[in-house]
Design a protein around this motif. Sequence first.
Motif, PDB file in Angstrom:
ATOM      1  N   ILE A 229       0.847  -1.197   0.000  1.00  0.00           N
ATOM      2  CA  ILE A 229       0.000   0.000   0.000  1.00  0.00           C
ATOM      3  C   ILE A 229       0.877   1.239   0.000  1.00  0.00           C
ATOM      4  CG2 ILE A 229      -1.748   1.313   1.256  1.00  0.00           C
ATOM      5  CD1 ILE A 229      -2.721  -1.314   2.469  1.00  0.00           C
ATOM      6  N   ASN A 230       0.634   2.132  -0.944  1.00  0.00           N
ATOM      7  CA  ASN A 230       1.309   3.427  -0.960  1.00  0.00           C
ATOM      8  C   ASN A 230       0.325   4.492  -0.484  1.00  0.00           C
ATOM      9  OD1 ASN A 230       1.853   6.172  -2.296  1.00  0.00           O
ATOM     10  ND2 ASN A 230       3.803   5.143  -2.599  1.00  0.00           N
ATOM     11  N   TYR A 231       0.646   5.108   0.658  1.00  0.00           N
ATOM     12  CA  TYR A 231      -0.136   6.221   1.193  1.00  0.00           C
ATOM     13  C   TYR A 231       0.561   7.531   0.832  1.00  0.00           C
ATOM     14  CZ  TYR A 231      -2.582   2.983   4.410  1.00  0.00           C
ATOM     15  OH  TYR A 231      -3.340   1.984   4.970  1.00  0.00           O
ATOM     16  N   ILE A 232      -0.232   8.543   0.489  1.00  0.00           N
ATOM     17  CA  ILE A 232       0.377   9.799   0.031  1.00  0.00           C
ATOM     18  C   ILE A 232      -0.043  11.011   0.875  1.00  0.00           C
ATOM     19  CG2 ILE A 232      -1.407  10.507  -1.623  1.00  0.00           C
ATOM     20  CD1 ILE A 232       0.895  11.035  -3.619  1.00  0.00           C
ATOM     21  N   GLU A 233      -0.591  10.740   2.065  1.00  0.00           N
ATOM     22  CA  GLU A 233      -1.065  11.850   2.913  1.00  0.00           C
ATOM     23  C   GLU A 233       0.021  12.875   3.219  1.00  0.00           C
ATOM     24  OE1 GLU A 233      -4.708   9.800   2.949  1.00  0.00           O
ATOM     25  OE2 GLU A 233      -2.648   9.074   2.940  1.00  0.00           O
ATOM     26  N   ALA A 234       1.263  12.431   3.403  1.00  0.00           N
ATOM     27  CA  ALA A 234       2.323  13.351   3.815  1.00  0.00           C
ATOM     28  C   ALA A 234       2.881  14.174   2.660  1.00  0.00           C
ATOM     29  CB  ALA A 234       3.463  12.573   4.481  1.00  0.00           C
ATOM     30  N   HIS A 235       2.439  13.880   1.456  1.00  0.00           N
ATOM     31  CA  HIS A 235       2.957  14.578   0.278  1.00  0.00           C
ATOM     32  C   HIS A 235       2.349  15.973   0.179  1.00  0.00           C
ATOM     33  CE1 HIS A 235       4.346  15.102  -3.866  1.00  0.00           C
ATOM     34  NE2 HIS A 235       5.070  14.005  -3.697  1.00  0.00           N
ATOM     35  N   GLU A 236       3.138  16.926  -0.378  1.00  0.00           N
ATOM     36  CA  GLU A 236       2.601  18.263  -0.604  1.00  0.00           C
ATOM     37  C   GLU A 236       1.544  18.212  -1.707  1.00  0.00           C
ATOM     38  OE1 GLU A 236       6.195  17.846  -3.311  1.00  0.00           O
ATOM     39  OE2 GLU A 236       5.876  17.427  -1.220  1.00  0.00           O
ATOM     40  N   ASN A 237       0.629  19.188  -1.814  1.00  0.00           N
ATOM     41  CA  ASN A 237       0.525  20.398  -0.994  1.00  0.00           C
ATOM     42  C   ASN A 237      -0.112  20.081   0.365  1.00  0.00           C
ATOM     43  OD1 ASN A 237       1.608  22.183  -2.949  1.00  0.00           O
ATOM     44  ND2 ASN A 237      -0.357  22.366  -3.954  1.00  0.00           N
ATOM     45  N   TYR A 238      -0.101  21.066   1.256  1.00  0.00           N
ATOM     46  CA  TYR A 238      -0.575  20.840   2.609  1.00  0.00           C
ATOM     47  C   TYR A 238      -1.769  21.746   2.919  1.00  0.00           C
ATOM     48  CZ  TYR A 238       3.795  18.353   2.893  1.00  0.00           C
ATOM     49  OH  TYR A 238       4.813  17.478   2.643  1.00  0.00           O
ATOM     50  N   PRO A 239      -2.560  21.336   3.916  1.00  0.00           N
ATOM     51  CA  PRO A 239      -3.749  22.123   4.264  1.00  0.00           C
ATOM     52  C   PRO A 239      -3.399  23.428   4.968  1.00  0.00           C
ATOM     53  CG  PRO A 239      -3.534  20.239   5.728  1.00  0.00           C
ATOM     54  CD  PRO A 239      -2.490  20.070   4.674  1.00  0.00           C
ATOM     55  N   VAL A 240      -2.765  24.335   4.209  1.00  0.00           N
ATOM     56  CA  VAL A 240      -2.420  25.669   4.704  1.00  0.00           C
ATOM     57  C   VAL A 240      -2.923  26.678   3.683  1.00  0.00           C
ATOM     58  CG1 VAL A 240      -0.577  27.241   5.371  1.00  0.00           C
ATOM     59  CG2 VAL A 240      -0.348  24.799   5.851  1.00  0.00           C
TER      60      VAL A 240
END
Length: 473
Positions: A229-240
């Motif tokens: 499984i490849n998770y991509i939550e930490a990838h940019e862009n970010y909730p800013v």
Amino acid sequence: MKKNIVFLLIDTVRASDAYHNPKLHTINYLYRNGVSYENTVAPGTWTAPTHAALFVNKPVSSIRHVSRDFFKDGSAKIDPWLVKTKFLPKNSITLAGKLSKIGYKSVLFSNNPFISSFTNLGIGFDKLYDLWLDTNVKENKRLAEKLSFILERGASAREKMYKISYLMTRVLPKKALDRLYLYLRKRLDEGVANADGTFTLDRGALETERRLLRYLDYFYDLSPQFIFINYIEAHENYPVRGITQDKWLYLSGIEPLDEYIVKKLHSAYTKRIEYLDRRIGRLITLLKKKGILDNAVLIVASDHGQAFGEHGLLYHSLPPYEPISKVPLLAINFENGKLIKEKEHVENPVSLLSLHDAILGIASGREEHLNGNLRRDRYVFSEHKGISEGWDEQLLRLLKQRSSIVSKIYETKRVMNTPAIAIYKNSIKLVHHYGYGKDELYNLENDPEESDNIIDSNRQLALEMLNHHYHSS
């Protein structure tokens, strides 16, 4: 009885943010009770090179498809997100393929467009779920459709677009062109982010759980499983909101990369990791209920890290300094449905590339746990073969003579595109720049921030490390 092998690849997570964060309850639990590899080095500096190296058990530099120069004349022939670029030859013999030959059912759940049926990084898997197709555009499908013409109409459409843009800009004064280009670049960056939902916490983890459950309910036949499984939550862009997240504007000095910006981006990054940690905890519970962890090894790792101001850098696909090259690696064994509390921390440098043979050792029954050459004292490498963001090279080259903004971005990309390699031997790290800049030598035990370059007083040691690299490659 063959062990199930579950590999959770938490994309873009650096070791310093995975280990010792008290809010990461799941990862902390696995860290305390399993085997943690404290100095794991990613073979590449962005997603495709590391995955390709891991899957085919070769260094990045020996895989032409991911070590070629993506930022050069003719780069319009690749698409902006590289989802139509092939990262492996179609006849590649991969880890998944090897496992399938010895009786495993291999399945890939990918939230990353680079790891997909399009790019050949799914070769060898018996079943593949391109989750990013469904999840990353769900926030704004209309906008995503507007942007998709860049992919769908291919290189010829982009080349025409570049030429038209160039002709239009010839009638504009340079200052006006600077303002227009900067405005349009920021709008495009914002548009892409809005189109694929990158301002949300979830980038597909929840949908991954749903698809995995469906797979286990309808396709699981009690054969040994290799689940990647490849998770991509930490990838940019970010909730800013309200902060530019185009790294090239910062790296080229057009936007100041000050402490406030770095803190805001890093804080949003850690929130994403904390959210993903909760989802991983939920996923492990589901795997236990379904019996997948009755007899299994669970691997949690990342493919590269992420810089937040260190060495003046932001994000990844950049030279292999510690925030980018050092990644987490956890191995947890389950027997009779229970976690085996090994509670071990391995300090010597380890390459993520070594997992290829280590996993095959477990699958074939040669190894009971994730041991093998992971614990040997040896050199390990992290290779930066160039940047991944090369699709706009032609446009930048056309406009750089008329716009100081474009010129700065073009020159910055050109500099960051030069190759570099990090060579590790115990706590000593050499960063070799292949003649494009002064090499760097660090004693990470005394200088984990890589602030004191000791190469001038240790040239013989640096030469020995470099010679080892050339003789082994």
